[in-house]
Design an enzyme around this catalytic site. Structure first.
Site, PDB file in Angstrom:
ATOM      1  N   SER A   1       8.361   4.907  -4.507  1.00  0.00           N
ATOM      2  CA  SER A   1       8.653   5.144  -3.095  1.00  0.00           C
ATOM      3  C   SER A   1       7.428   4.843  -2.257  1.00  0.00           C
ATOM      4  O   SER A   1       6.299   4.852  -2.743  1.00  0.00           O
ATOM      5  CB  SER A   1       9.122   6.592  -2.900  1.00  0.00           C
ATOM      6  OG  SER A   1       8.170   7.314  -2.147  1.00  0.00           O
ATOM      7  N   LYS A   2       7.687   4.540  -0.970  1.00  0.00           N
ATOM      8  CA  LYS A   2       6.596   4.237  -0.048  1.00  0.00           C
ATOM      9  C   LYS A   2       5.589   5.370   0.000  1.00  0.00           C
ATOM     10  O   LYS A   2       4.418   5.145   0.280  1.00  0.00           O
ATOM     11  CB  LYS A   2       7.149   4.054   1.365  1.00  0.00           C
ATOM     12  CG  LYS A   2       7.796   2.727   1.590  1.00  0.00           C
ATOM     13  CD  LYS A   2       8.275   2.625   3.023  1.00  0.00           C
ATOM     14  CE  LYS A   2       9.449   1.672   3.067  1.00  0.00           C
ATOM     15  NZ  LYS A   2      10.103   1.542   4.328  1.00  0.00           N
ATOM     16  N   ARG A   3       6.052   6.573  -0.233  1.00  0.00           N
ATOM     17  CA  ARG A   3       5.175   7.734  -0.111  1.00  0.00           C
ATOM     18  C   ARG A   3       4.373   8.003  -1.380  1.00  0.00           C
ATOM     19  O   ARG A   3       3.458   8.807  -1.389  1.00  0.00           O
ATOM     20  CB  ARG A   3       5.993   8.974   0.280  1.00  0.00           C
ATOM     21  CG  ARG A   3       6.408   8.953   1.737  1.00  0.00           C
ATOM     22  CD  ARG A   3       7.522   9.929   2.030  1.00  0.00           C
ATOM     23  NE  ARG A   3       8.735   9.584   1.285  1.00  0.00           N
ATOM     24  CZ  ARG A   3       9.608   8.668   1.686  1.00  0.00           C
ATOM     25  NH1 ARG A   3       9.409   8.016   2.800  1.00  0.00           N
ATOM     26  NH2 ARG A   3      10.673   8.402   0.965  1.00  0.00           N
ATOM     27  N   ASP A   4       4.729   7.316  -2.453  1.00  0.00           N
ATOM     28  CA  ASP A   4       4.002   7.471  -3.705  1.00  0.00           C
ATOM     29  C   ASP A   4       2.565   6.963  -3.517  1.00  0.00           C
ATOM     30  O   ASP A   4       2.374   5.821  -3.106  1.00  0.00           O
ATOM     31  CB  ASP A   4       4.737   6.614  -4.751  1.00  0.00           C
ATOM     32  CG  ASP A   4       4.406   7.023  -6.165  1.00  0.00           C
ATOM     33  OD1 ASP A   4       3.223   7.337  -6.387  1.00  0.00           O
ATOM     34  OD2 ASP A   4       5.313   7.033  -7.006  1.00  0.00           O
TER      35      ASP A   4
END
Ligand code: GLU
Ligand code: ZN
Length: 492
Positions: free
Chosen positions: A260-263
């Site tokens: 995910s982008k937030r990873d």
């Protein structure tokens, strides 16, 4: 699309935060595809979402593209025949196209409220029917529209999907068919007049004569909609042909979940800050869905361009493997010529990374130790701690290293080693090694055990570059002074 049509591909991110590795892979494949075919890469900024887009992210995007070494033939800073390339500056165009779609009956105003849509979707779901938009406003009479307007109802613009299936040949996945049930009519303009991604993206692809759309699998479901919209745009004279589509496989992270982008592992900045070489990172990212050959993982960007073909991309999800990314980066570090390696390390040997005073930096010592570092680093940022002993007045104080190395009889060992080092030949690392070896023998210690206290006394750490070359470069006086300081600390 005619075969002779020159390749025109696009990279069209939204400037909504730090670029992530999925985005970089998409940019890489588009760039490599364009360069391989001597085509054109269009860089377009999809900044129609004022709430999420920012100027800072826009600047970061451009900076990231440049750091990665990508160039583009049309887009920000370089301009081109289809300027402007920022969607926020193209709003009049989208309004014009939306009006034409409405006038031509390709789209219609939809007056349904969110509550009505939700209720009908829920009912459809319970009845086991398809739960997409049900076509309520598809054929409203002028009277019905006028009545809704009089009620003060707001309307969005909805695109009318054809009633037959849509089939296309994905460049990665082969032939795919979407039935009308799965692709209901969809919104293209919000009630407040703001055009949506569903409109602006294909409209710009059409106006910019894009021949191949290469993008992530997450966008696969929008492709049949875009193909239908393209057909309308061809009839209206805005598009020449429908581009070919190729959907790049998902990238999986920890626990086999979509990265995910937030990873944190997904952030491009992380790799920059750790000192990945752009070539190393791109080499690794190319392997997410593509391979150079069965027996070769290591290649240059030029070799990638030479060999890259979208037809060779694999449809299966790719697994992001940080260890492998690091190993490939390490290989790219080894492949630099020494001068390039020295230049690449420079940012990590100056503020804000340097832990020594600028005037204590010694270029000759750095150039002497550099070849030993080049064969050992995984990421360039590790250089700071590996060479700081040469430039700091005193070595770093690392308690864990000290405790680990100063076991047994460190005073006796260090005292003997000091005496033997004083007598050694300081122009030969071999001679320094023999001195420590002989000191160890006197105390019944193998070389590994004997050199640990010397290393910690001199560098502050238990691990580092080859010790005897390090001592030779540091020099006799400073080495002996550090052993004396360690002896004093042990005596205290
Ligand atoms: N702006 C879109 C995104 O970043 C582009 C998607 C596409 O390539 O069509 O997801
Ligand atoms: Zn409606």
């Amino acid at each position: 699309m005619a075969n002779a049509t020159p390749v025109r591909v696009r990279f069209c991110p939204s400037p909504t935060g730090n670029p992530h590795v999925g985005l970089v892979r998409t940019a890489l494949f588009n760039w490599a595809f364009a360069r391989h075919h001597q085509g054109t890469l269009v860089f377009r900024i999809e900044d129609t979402d004022a709430a999420r887009d920012s100027e800072e992210s826009y600047n970061q995007l451009l900076d990231s593209m440049k750091w990665l070494g990508f160039d583009w033939d049309e887009g920000p800073e370089v301009g081109g025949p289809h300027a402007p390339y920022r969607q926020s500056q193209r709003m009049d165009l989208y309004k014009e196209v939306a009006d034409k779609l409405l006038a031509g009956g390709y789209a219609y105003p939809c007056y349904c409220t969110t509550e009505e849509l939700d209720a009908r979707r829920e009912a459809a779901r319970k009845a086991g029917r398809p739960s997409g938009y049900d076509g309520t406003c598809r054929s409203l009479s002028e009277e019905q529209k006028a009545a809704y307007e009089a009620e003060g109802r707001a309307s969005i613009i909805r695109f009318r999907m054809p009633d037959e299936p849509i089939t296309f040949t994905d460049l990665v996945r082969g032939e795919l068919t979407f039935t009308p049930d799965n692709v209901p009519d969809y919104g293209i303009v919000r009630a407040n007049g703001a055009p949506l991604y569903t409109l602006v993206n294909p409209v710009d692809d059409a106006l910019m004569d894009i021949t191949h759309v290469l993008r992530g699998e997450d966008l696969l479901s929008s492709t049949p909609r875009q193909i239908a919209l393209y057909k309308a745009l061809i009839e209206l004279g805005y598009a020449k042909y429908i581009p070919a589509f190729g959907h790049l496989p998902y990238v999986m992270g920890e626990g086999n979940k979509k990265l995910s982008k937030r990873d944190p592992q997904a952030s491009l900045n992380l790799y920059r800050e750790r000192g990945f070489l752009p070539e190393g990172l791109l080499n690794y990212l190319a392997l997410l869905g593509w391979s150079f050959s069965a027996d070769r993982d290591l290649f240059s960007v030029a070799e990638l361009v030479e060999k890259f073909d979208i037809a060779d991309v694999n449809a299966n999800p790719a697994r992001f493997d940080l260890k492998k990314a690091e190993a490939i980066n390490a290989d790219h570090i080894r492949q630099l010529d020494l001068a390039s390696f020295i230049a690449a390390c420079e940012p990590w040997l100056t503020a804000p990374h340097a832990t020594w005073a600028p005037e204590d930096f010694d270029q000759a010592a750095w150039e002497a130790i550099a070849p030993h570092a080049q064969t050992r680093l995984t990421v360039l940022s590790d250089i700071t701690a590996n060479v700081d002993f040469l430039f700091r007045k005193e070595p770093v104080e690392d308690e864990a290293s000290w405790t680990k190395a100063m076991k047994g009889e460190p005073v006796a060992l260090l005292t003997t080693a000091r005496a033997k080092l004083l007598d050694a030949d300081w122009s030969s690392a071999e001679s320094l090694k023999n001195a420590v070896l002989a000191a160890g023998e006197e105390h019944g210690l193998k070389l590994g055990k004997a050199q640990a206290p010397v290393r910690v006394a001199v560098t502050g750490r238990t691990v580092g570059l080859p010790l005897f070359e390090s001592l030779e470069i540091l020099g006799k006086d400073r080495t002996v002074a550090r052993i004396d300081a360690a002896l004093a600390k042990l005596a205290a």
